[in-house]
Design an enzyme around this catalytic site. Structure first.
Site, short mmCIF file in Angstrom:
data_model
loop_
_atom_site.label_atom_id
_atom_site.label_comp_id
_atom_site.label_asym_id
_atom_site.label_seq_id
_atom_site.Cartn_x
_atom_site.Cartn_y
_atom_site.Cartn_z
N ALA A 36 0.84 -1.20 0.00
CA ALA A 36 0.00 0.00 0.00
C ALA A 36 0.87 1.25 0.00
O ALA A 36 2.01 1.24 0.48
CB ALA A 36 -0.92 0.00 1.22
N ASP A 37 0.29 2.31 -0.53
CA ASP A 37 0.96 3.61 -0.50
C ASP A 37 -0.09 4.71 -0.57
O ASP A 37 -1.08 4.57 -1.30
CB ASP A 37 1.95 3.76 -1.66
CG ASP A 37 2.86 4.97 -1.46
OD1 ASP A 37 3.86 4.83 -0.73
OD2 ASP A 37 2.54 6.05 -2.00
#
Length: 212
Positions: free
Chosen positions: A70-71
């Site tokens: 995730a980012d």
């Protein structure tokens, strides 16, 4: 059966979201150099970064797993805002955010090493910021919290004082949209609710072992 889940992130907020949802996982940060990926499009940027982080960790596995990458970034006034470099930048950003509406984008990557399948999606949540005074901004920056957050605020921490409301998934602002992750798991043929029964079995085993 749901394979072991590996979180390719060292984010404490993302860990807490998974724990609160009763999802067992282990943490293996990717330590991916984010400067390798550039884009002026927040959707493209967060998806590429999430995918790159997941790929690094997936390549290190020796058993079938589901790797979650995730980012997150905040998009405000046509500018992509990640983590501030220092306290001065954090103060400048928070003044810029006063009374504005930003969009928090989080890229979600899921790699199933057993099926050799990869999914990448994103979620976006609109964030309506309050108008903190300069004194309040300096006090917030002094806590150190905004220095570790994409967009320079944490809705699950002290930064919640300065968010009037949101439109969209609240978990997405924290770092993971669990409803999106559930749908991605379903696309691969898994159910996250299976994790609950697995956790109950492990808890019973641990209880039995500790009371023999």
């Amino acid at each position: 059966m749901l394979p072991p889940i590996v979180l390719a992130s060292q984010s404490a907020a993302r860990r807490q979201l998974l724990k609160a949802a009763g999802i067992p996982f282990r943490v293996q940060p990717s330590y991916f150099d984010e400067s390798q990926i550039k884009s002026s499009d927040p959707v493209e940027l967060v998806q590429k970064l999430a995918s790159a982080k997941a790929e690094v960790v997936a390549a290190q596995q020796r058993e079938p797993v589901l790797v979650v990458g995730a980012d997150s970034v905040l998009y405000l006034d046509g500018e992509i805002l990640g983590k501030p470099a220092n306290a001065l930048e954090a103060e400048r950003r928070l003044r810029q955010m006063r009374g504005e509406v930003g969009e928090l984008y989080t890229g979600h990557a899921l790699i199933d090493t057993k099926q050799n399948r990869r999914l990448t999606h994103y979620a976006v949540t609109r964030v309506f910021f309050a108008k903190p005074s300069d004194e309040e901004i300096r006090a917030y920056v002094a806590t150190g919290e905004p220095l570790n957050c994409a967009g320079c605020f944490a809705i699950d921490g002290r930064g919640s004082l300065f968010v009037e409301r949101i439109e969209g998934c609240p978990g997405n602002v924290i770092g993971l949209s669990l409803p999106l992750l559930r749908r991605m798991m379903q696309e691969l043929g898994y159910s996250l609710t299976d994790a609950w029964s697995m956790t109950l079995v492990n808890d019973k085993l641990n209880y039995t072992e500790n009371n023999v």
